[in-house]
Write a protein that holds these residues in place. Structure first.
Motif, PDB file in Angstrom:
ATOM      1  N   ALA A   1      -3.811  -0.991  -8.307  1.00 39.17           N
ATOM      2  CA  ALA A   1      -3.135   0.554  -8.329  1.00 39.17           C
ATOM      3  C   ALA A   1      -3.133   0.828  -9.979  1.00 39.17           C
ATOM      4  O   ALA A   1      -3.329   2.011  -9.966  1.00 39.17           O
ATOM      5  CB  ALA A   1      -1.791   0.469  -7.715  1.00 39.17           C
TER       6      ALA A   1
ATOM      7  N   SER B   1       0.804   3.351  -3.476  1.00 35.02           N
ATOM      8  CA  SER B   1      -0.130   4.605  -3.237  1.00 35.02           C
ATOM      9  C   SER B   1       0.168   5.566  -3.974  1.00 35.02           C
ATOM     10  O   SER B   1       1.402   5.804  -4.598  1.00 35.02           O
ATOM     11  CB  SER B   1      -0.123   5.030  -1.625  1.00 35.02           C
ATOM     12  OG  SER B   1       0.825   5.878  -1.619  1.00 35.02           O
ATOM     13  N   PRO B   2      -0.725   6.636  -4.407  1.00 38.07           N
ATOM     14  CA  PRO B   2      -0.397   8.138  -4.877  1.00 38.07           C
ATOM     15  C   PRO B   2       0.848   8.578  -4.293  1.00 38.07           C
ATOM     16  O   PRO B   2       1.182   9.519  -5.050  1.00 38.07           O
ATOM     17  CB  PRO B   2      -1.776   8.630  -5.133  1.00 38.07           C
ATOM     18  CG  PRO B   2      -2.790   7.540  -4.792  1.00 38.07           C
ATOM     19  CD  PRO B   2      -2.117   6.717  -3.665  1.00 38.07           C
TER      20      PRO B   2
ATOM     21  N   LEU C   1       0.906  -1.282   0.042  1.00 39.00           N
ATOM     22  CA  LEU C   1      -0.019  -0.146   0.078  1.00 39.00           C
ATOM     23  C   LEU C   1       0.739   1.003   0.004  1.00 39.00           C
ATOM     24  O   LEU C   1       0.616   2.233  -0.755  1.00 39.00           O
ATOM     25  CB  LEU C   1      -0.882  -0.204   1.229  1.00 39.00           C
ATOM     26  CG  LEU C   1      -2.078  -0.903   1.055  1.00 39.00           C
ATOM     27  CD1 LEU C   1      -2.727  -1.147   2.396  1.00 39.00           C
ATOM     28  CD2 LEU C   1      -3.091  -0.633   0.033  1.00 39.00           C
ATOM     29  N   ALA C   2       1.880   1.137   0.860  1.00 40.19           N
ATOM     30  CA  ALA C   2       2.787   2.473   0.671  1.00 40.19           C
ATOM     31  C   ALA C   2       3.421   2.652  -0.688  1.00 40.19           C
ATOM     32  O   ALA C   2       3.637   3.555  -1.145  1.00 40.19           O
ATOM     33  CB  ALA C   2       4.086   2.202   1.700  1.00 40.19           C
TER      34      ALA C   2
ATOM     35  N   ASN D   1      -5.104   4.124 -10.970  1.00 39.16           N
ATOM     36  CA  ASN D   1      -4.282   5.625 -11.645  1.00 39.16           C
ATOM     37  C   ASN D   1      -5.218   6.111 -12.721  1.00 39.16           C
ATOM     38  O   ASN D   1      -5.093   7.200 -13.038  1.00 39.16           O
ATOM     39  CB  ASN D   1      -2.890   5.234 -11.728  1.00 39.16           C
ATOM     40  CG  ASN D   1      -2.126   6.490 -12.211  1.00 39.16           C
ATOM     41  OD1 ASN D   1      -1.984   7.434 -11.274  1.00 39.16           O
ATOM     42  ND2 ASN D   1      -1.789   6.464 -13.388  1.00 39.16           N
TER      43      ASN D   1
END
Length: 224
Positions: free
Chosen positions: A154, A27-28, A23-24, A158
Motif C-alpha cells: 500500500a 485502501s485509499p 484491504l479495508a 500510494n
C-alpha cells in the motif's frame, strides 16, 4: 520471527478475513489522508530526479528497499509483537528525516488510530502510521507477515498514485512499475519481519533530501 500467534494476540483470523481487514484499512478509501502526502516525491520530480517512468521506478525501489518502506515495516513488526511498548512509537517519531516526513507519519497514524477505534473497535493511542497499523493488526488477529507485506504494498501504491498526479506517467505504466517491484516489495516485508528494531537503518539520502527541499517548494500539490 513470528507465526502470527504471539502471546496475548487475538485469535488469528482466517486468511480471507485477515486479507479483507487489511484491504479495508490500507485502501485509499480509509480516511487517513494519504492522498495529501508524496514522501518528498514532488520535490524529486521538480528536480528532474524522478520525472519519467524509469527514474520514478528507481526512486520508488530505493525508498521501498532502503528507505521508509523497510523501516516502516520493521517498526510495524515491533509494534505488532509488543503493542504496549513505547519504544517503537518513539523511534518512529524520532527517526523521521524532516519536519514534513514526521508530520506525514504522525498525522496519518493519528487518523488511523482514531478511525480504527471508532469504526473497528481497535483502540490505541495515536502513534506513527506503521506503529498504529501494527498495533491494530495484532489486536484484530491479523498475522504479522500479511500485515507487513500489504502495508509495504500500500505504501508503494500510494506513491504511484502521487506520481500519476505529478507527471504524465499514465495509469498502465504506473501499474507496470508496481508489477515490476512486486518481488522487491515482498522481499522487503519478509526481511523486515525477521528483523529487530536494532536493525533499523536506511540509505535513501536522495529521498530524505528531497523531503527537506519540499518544505520550501512553491507551488506544490502535496504536504510532503
Amino acid at each position: 520471527m513470528s507465526d502470527g500467534a504471539a502471546t496475548g494476540a487475538a485469535p488469528a483470523l482466517d486468511p480471507v478475513a485477515a486479507a479483507g481487514t487489511l484491504l479495508a484499512w490500507l485502501s485509499p478509501g480509509f480516511p487517513v489522508g494519504a492522498f495529501a502526502w508524496s514522501h518528498g516525491l514532488e520535490a524529486a520530480v521538480a528536480a528532474g530526479e524522478a520525472a519519467d517512468r524509469d527514474g520514478f521506478r528507481d526512486w520508488l525501489a530505493a525508498v521501498v528497499a532502503q528507505g521508509a518502506g523497510r523501516s516502516d515495516a520493521v517498526l510495524l513488526a515491533a509494534a505488532w509483537r509488543d503493542p504496549a511498548a513505547a519504544g517503537p512509537a518513539e523511534l518512529a517519531a524520532a527517526l523521521q528525516p524532516s519536519a514534513e516526513r514526521r508530520a506525514e507519519s504522525l498525522t496519518q497514524g493519528a487518523a488511523f488510530a482514531r478511525v480504527a477505534g471508532e469504526a473497528w473497535g481497535v483502540a490505541f493511542p495515536p502513534a506513527a502510521y506503521p506503529v498504529a497499523v501494527g498495533r491494530a493488526a495484532r489486536a484484530a488477529g491479523v498475522p504479522l507477515e500479511m500485515a507487513a507485506a500489504l502495508y509495504v504494498q500500500a505504501f508503494a501504491a500510494n506513491l504511484v498514485a502521487a506520481a500519476l498526479r505529478l507527471f504524465p506517467l499514465g495509469e498502465t505504466a504506473g501499474q507496470g512499475v508496481l508489477a515490476e517491484l512486486a518481488p522487491l516489495i515482498r522481499e522487503t516485508a519478509a526481511q523486515a519481519v525477521a528483523a529487530d528494531p536494532e536493525d533499523l537503518g536506511g540509505a535513501c539520502l536522495g529521498a530524505d533530501l528531497a523531503s527537506m527541499r519540499h518544505e520550501s517548494l512553491q507551488p506544490r500539490l502535496f504536504r510532503s
